[in-house]
Design a protein around this motif. Structure first.
Motif, PDB file in Angstrom:
ATOM      1  N   GLN A 236      12.911  -3.321   2.759  1.00 16.19           N
ATOM      2  CA  GLN A 236      13.152  -4.511   2.963  1.00 16.19           C
ATOM      3  C   GLN A 236      13.799  -4.898   4.235  1.00 16.19           C
ATOM      4  OE1 GLN A 236      11.215  -6.948   1.412  1.00 16.19           O
ATOM      5  NE2 GLN A 236      10.621  -5.941  -0.338  1.00 16.19           N
ATOM      6  N   PRO A 237      13.512  -6.185   4.664  1.00 16.76           N
ATOM      7  CA  PRO A 237      14.156  -6.271   5.961  1.00 16.76           C
ATOM      8  C   PRO A 237      15.739  -6.367   6.014  1.00 16.76           C
ATOM      9  CG  PRO A 237      12.373  -7.952   5.661  1.00 16.76           C
ATOM     10  CD  PRO A 237      12.596  -7.031   4.506  1.00 16.76           C
ATOM     11  N   ASP A 238      16.470  -6.722   4.864  1.00 19.12           N
ATOM     12  CA  ASP A 238      17.681  -6.835   4.662  1.00 19.12           C
ATOM     13  C   ASP A 238      18.291  -5.345   4.679  1.00 19.12           C
ATOM     14  OD1 ASP A 238      16.786  -6.225   2.114  1.00 19.12           O
ATOM     15  OD2 ASP A 238      18.276  -7.571   1.197  1.00 19.12           O
ATOM     16  N   GLN A 239      17.376  -4.507   4.443  1.00 25.34           N
ATOM     17  CA  GLN A 239      17.966  -3.085   4.239  1.00 25.34           C
ATOM     18  C   GLN A 239      17.830  -2.315   5.718  1.00 25.34           C
ATOM     19  OE1 GLN A 239      14.819  -1.890   1.219  1.00 25.34           O
ATOM     20  NE2 GLN A 239      16.392  -1.250   0.261  1.00 25.34           N
ATOM     21  N   ASP A 240      16.886  -2.799   6.788  1.00 23.15           N
ATOM     22  CA  ASP A 240      16.765  -2.092   7.926  1.00 23.15           C
ATOM     23  C   ASP A 240      15.896  -3.019   8.868  1.00 23.15           C
ATOM     24  OD1 ASP A 240      16.008  -0.394  10.348  1.00 23.15           O
ATOM     25  OD2 ASP A 240      16.417   1.314   8.958  1.00 23.15           O
ATOM     26  N   PRO A 241      16.235  -3.405   9.996  1.00 18.79           N
ATOM     27  CA  PRO A 241      15.754  -4.243  10.964  1.00 18.79           C
ATOM     28  C   PRO A 241      14.525  -3.635  11.388  1.00 18.79           C
ATOM     29  CG  PRO A 241      17.780  -3.373  12.167  1.00 18.79           C
ATOM     30  CD  PRO A 241      17.827  -2.975  10.455  1.00 18.79           C
ATOM     31  N   ASP A 242      14.290  -2.413  11.354  1.00 20.86           N
ATOM     32  CA  ASP A 242      12.984  -1.485  11.561  1.00 20.86           C
ATOM     33  C   ASP A 242      12.203  -1.436  10.340  1.00 20.86           C
ATOM     34  OD1 ASP A 242      11.313  -0.683  13.537  1.00 20.86           O
ATOM     35  OD2 ASP A 242      12.157   1.620  13.426  1.00 20.86           O
ATOM     36  N   TRP A 243      12.384  -2.251   9.348  1.00 17.70           N
ATOM     37  CA  TRP A 243      11.596  -2.086   8.212  1.00 17.70           C
ATOM     38  C   TRP A 243      10.151  -1.907   8.051  1.00 17.70           C
ATOM     39  CZ3 TRP A 243       8.471  -5.356   5.736  1.00 17.70           C
ATOM     40  CH2 TRP A 243       7.935  -6.727   6.522  1.00 17.70           C
ATOM     41  N   GLN A 244       9.405  -2.381   9.099  1.00 19.20           N
ATOM     42  CA  GLN A 244       7.856  -2.325   9.136  1.00 19.20           C
ATOM     43  C   GLN A 244       7.562  -0.885   9.452  1.00 19.20           C
ATOM     44  OE1 GLN A 244       5.467  -5.484  10.625  1.00 19.20           O
ATOM     45  NE2 GLN A 244       6.981  -7.078  10.178  1.00 19.20           N
ATOM     46  N   ALA A 245       8.182  -0.219  10.573  1.00 16.71           N
ATOM     47  CA  ALA A 245       8.142   0.951  11.021  1.00 16.71           C
ATOM     48  C   ALA A 245       8.333   2.112   9.835  1.00 16.71           C
ATOM     49  CB  ALA A 245       8.568   1.286  12.349  1.00 16.71           C
ATOM     50  N   LYS A 246       9.328   1.705   9.106  1.00 18.67           N
ATOM     51  CA  LYS A 246       9.770   2.802   8.022  1.00 18.67           C
ATOM     52  C   LYS A 246       9.217   2.681   6.921  1.00 18.67           C
ATOM     53  CE  LYS A 246      14.166   3.355  10.495  1.00 18.67           C
ATOM     54  NZ  LYS A 246      15.723   3.475  10.263  1.00 18.67           N
ATOM     55  N   SER A 247       8.295   1.545   6.719  1.00 20.02           N
ATOM     56  CA  SER A 247       7.440   1.289   5.368  1.00 20.02           C
ATOM     57  C   SER A 247       6.106   1.704   5.489  1.00 20.02           C
ATOM     58  CB  SER A 247       7.430  -0.019   4.946  1.00 20.02           C
ATOM     59  OG  SER A 247       8.688  -0.707   4.634  1.00 20.02           O
ATOM     60  N   HIS A 248       5.693   2.436   4.184  1.00 20.06           N
ATOM     61  CA  HIS A 248       4.315   2.754   4.320  1.00 20.06           C
ATOM     62  C   HIS A 248       3.869   2.608   2.862  1.00 20.06           C
ATOM     63  CE1 HIS A 248       0.510   4.952   4.414  1.00 20.06           C
ATOM     64  NE2 HIS A 248       1.017   5.807   3.643  1.00 20.06           N
ATOM     65  N   VAL A 249       2.862   1.741   2.706  1.00 19.84           N
ATOM     66  CA  VAL A 249       2.197   1.107   1.595  1.00 19.84           C
ATOM     67  C   VAL A 249       0.675   1.342   1.588  1.00 19.84           C
ATOM     68  CG1 VAL A 249       2.089  -0.299  -0.237  1.00 19.84           C
ATOM     69  CG2 VAL A 249       4.112  -0.072   0.870  1.00 19.84           C
ATOM     70  N   ALA A 250       0.080   2.389   0.947  1.00 15.00           N
ATOM     71  CA  ALA A 250      -1.472   2.620   0.920  1.00 15.00           C
ATOM     72  C   ALA A 250      -1.770   2.993  -0.682  1.00 15.00           C
ATOM     73  CB  ALA A 250      -1.872   3.516   1.987  1.00 15.00           C
ATOM     74  N   SER A 251      -1.312   2.217  -1.467  1.00 12.74           N
ATOM     75  CA  SER A 251      -1.707   2.457  -2.718  1.00 12.74           C
ATOM     76  C   SER A 251      -1.523   1.137  -3.675  1.00 12.74           C
ATOM     77  CB  SER A 251      -1.188   3.998  -3.513  1.00 12.74           C
ATOM     78  OG  SER A 251       0.346   3.539  -3.795  1.00 12.74           O
ATOM     79  N   ALA A 252      -1.902   1.365  -4.770  1.00 13.94           N
ATOM     80  CA  ALA A 252      -1.832   0.226  -5.884  1.00 13.94           C
ATOM     81  C   ALA A 252      -0.280   0.208  -6.072  1.00 13.94           C
ATOM     82  CB  ALA A 252      -2.708   0.219  -6.836  1.00 13.94           C
ATOM     83  N   TYR A 253      -0.070  -1.072  -6.846  1.00 14.59           N
ATOM     84  CA  TYR A 253       1.354  -1.091  -7.187  1.00 14.59           C
ATOM     85  C   TYR A 253       1.527  -0.198  -8.389  1.00 14.59           C
ATOM     86  CZ  TYR A 253       2.417  -5.408  -4.549  1.00 14.59           C
ATOM     87  OH  TYR A 253       2.899  -6.420  -3.606  1.00 14.59           O
ATOM     88  N   PRO A 254       3.027   0.232  -8.488  1.00 19.05           N
ATOM     89  CA  PRO A 254       3.105   0.973  -9.880  1.00 19.05           C
ATOM     90  C   PRO A 254       3.083   0.137 -11.010  1.00 19.05           C
ATOM     91  CG  PRO A 254       5.248   0.719  -8.656  1.00 19.05           C
ATOM     92  CD  PRO A 254       3.781   0.136  -7.786  1.00 19.05           C
ATOM     93  N   GLU A 255       3.142   0.516 -12.117  1.00 18.91           N
ATOM     94  CA  GLU A 255       3.178  -0.415 -13.521  1.00 18.91           C
ATOM     95  C   GLU A 255       4.242  -1.404 -13.015  1.00 18.91           C
ATOM     96  OE1 GLU A 255       4.484  -0.172 -18.260  1.00 18.91           O
ATOM     97  OE2 GLU A 255       3.680   1.652 -16.988  1.00 18.91           O
ATOM     98  N   THR A 256       3.733  -2.835 -13.287  1.00 22.87           N
ATOM     99  CA  THR A 256       4.656  -3.783 -12.776  1.00 22.87           C
ATOM    100  C   THR A 256       5.210  -4.513 -14.346  1.00 22.87           C
ATOM    101  OG1 THR A 256       3.641  -4.117 -11.018  1.00 22.87           O
ATOM    102  CG2 THR A 256       4.925  -5.998 -11.555  1.00 22.87           C
ATOM    103  N   THR A 257       6.476  -4.665 -14.206  1.00 22.75           N
ATOM    104  CA  THR A 257       7.053  -5.430 -15.378  1.00 22.75           C
ATOM    105  C   THR A 257       8.130  -6.541 -14.991  1.00 22.75           C
ATOM    106  OG1 THR A 257       8.699  -3.811 -15.294  1.00 22.75           O
ATOM    107  CG2 THR A 257       7.019  -3.199 -17.199  1.00 22.75           C
ATOM    108  N   VAL A 258       8.193  -7.490 -15.968  1.00 23.88           N
ATOM    109  CA  VAL A 258       9.184  -8.642 -15.565  1.00 23.88           C
ATOM    110  C   VAL A 258      10.079  -8.682 -16.460  1.00 23.88           C
ATOM    111  CG1 VAL A 258       9.117 -11.058 -15.356  1.00 23.88           C
ATOM    112  CG2 VAL A 258       6.716  -9.905 -14.707  1.00 23.88           C
ATOM    113  N   HIS A 259      11.430  -8.783 -16.078  1.00 24.10           N
ATOM    114  CA  HIS A 259      12.732  -8.801 -16.772  1.00 24.10           C
ATOM    115  C   HIS A 259      13.693  -9.787 -16.735  1.00 24.10           C
ATOM    116  CE1 HIS A 259      12.209  -4.169 -17.338  1.00 24.10           C
ATOM    117  NE2 HIS A 259      11.307  -4.433 -16.401  1.00 24.10           N
TER     118      HIS A 259
END
Length: 321
Positions: A236-259
């Motif tokens: 996420q952007p607040d974790q690293d200013p170079d967040w886009q270069a360090k991210s890779h998402v090419a699959s579906a979301y994992p099981e999603t739950t709301v807490h």
């Protein structure tokens, strides 16, 4: 941003509060700008008021990171957050709950879905089945409503952590270059969806459920590769200013739950409240139903009231478990 006058809990006489509360205050729950989030916020508000007689205030929410930061301070700015979507909010959960122990995330949850939605009629008419179909310029042109040569895809509003995830997914699925990635208020996106359906045009956007749109429109989720942790790395952007270069998402979301999450110091301020929060169990079906009523203009307090009255015995049991 949340204003100080709305964000901070107003002080009231201690006689009106449960004995465990160390501070004389209202409880504060953020009221998100989307119907299913409003549904969970007002349901939990009503449950607390029914079970414990505490005063609960809802406040507008600017963004998810603001909510987590305010909740972590334990000062009554935000006490309870009913829309802890995991894994979307795994970054603040790791920081504030797992590492700093300033927030508690409840174990109870209900399932959610996330992906890309297209009206069923458009998907069948143009044989659009998979996210990889979107990387075709001819397919992308079907989603071009303003004639500028690029399709439009709604990826969520600013302030949702999923919006950052969708930015990366569009890039790594290979269709970002053919689309404008639109980040607008959800009401604007829904108006665009409604207009497209009525005109029998294609529309594409991030979608999640529980959500009233699944009850209003005939939508299909595009096919994606099954979730793969190696292909779902988000910074996420607040974790690293170079967040886009360090991210890779090419699959579906994992099981999603709301807490439900809450300030950790509620355990000493009001143990009975924490017992209740630990035991509250909402369902996706109920949230879908409430969301539709809310989007149709009904007062959220009135929407959840019949359910609270019908489940009074269960709510009472939640305080004793």
């Amino acid at each position: 941003m949340l204003t100080a006058s709305r964000l901070f809990a107003a002080l009231i006489t201690s006689a009106s509060l449960a004995p465990g509360l160390a501070l004389a205050e209202k409880l504060v729950i953020p009221d998100p700008n989307y119907a299913s989030g409003r549904a969970t916020a007002f349901a939990v508000k009503g449950i607390i008021e029914e079970a414990l007689g505490l005063e609960v205030e809802t406040v507008p929410v600017a963004s998810v990171p603001v909510v987590w930061e305010a909740m972590s301070r334990g000062t009554g700015e935000v006490d309870i957050w009913t829309e802890t979507w995991l894994p979307n909010q795994s970054a603040p959960k790791t920081k504030y709950a797992d590492e700093e122990k300033l927030v508690t995330v409840g174990e109870k949850s209900f399932p959610a879905v996330q992906g890309y939605c297209v009206p069923k009629a458009a998907a069948e008419k143009h044989n659009i089945r998979s996210v990889f179909d979107l990387a075709n310029p001819e397919i992308a042109a079907l989603f071009d409503s303003d004639g500028n040569g690029k399709g439009e895809v709604w990826i969520g509003p600013q302030g949702w952590l999923s919006t950052n995830i969708e930015t990366i997914r569009a890039r790594d699925y290979g269709f970002a270059e053919f689309f404008e990635l639109q980040s607008t208020d959800e009401a604007i996106a829904t108006a665009g969806l409604d207009a497209a359906v009525k005109a029998d045009r294609a529309w594409l956007g991030y979608c999640y459920g529980p959500h009233q749109n699944f009850a209003i429109y005939d939508l299909v989720l595009l096919q994606e590769p099954a979730h793969d942790p190696a292909n779902f790395v988000i910074v996420q952007p607040d974790q690293d200013p170079d967040w886009q270069a360090k991210s890779h998402v090419a699959s579906a979301y994992p099981e999603t739950t709301v807490h439900i999450s809450w300030s950790a110091n509620l355990a000493t301020r009001d143990p009975a409240l924490v017992t209740l929060l630990q035991n509250i169990q909402l369902s996706a079906d109920d949230v879908n139903k409430w969301s539709l009523e809310i989007i149709n203009g009904k007062d959220p307090n009135e929407v959840v009231k019949p359910w609270i009255e019908a489940n009074a015995a269960q709510i009472a049991a939640w305080t004793a478990q």
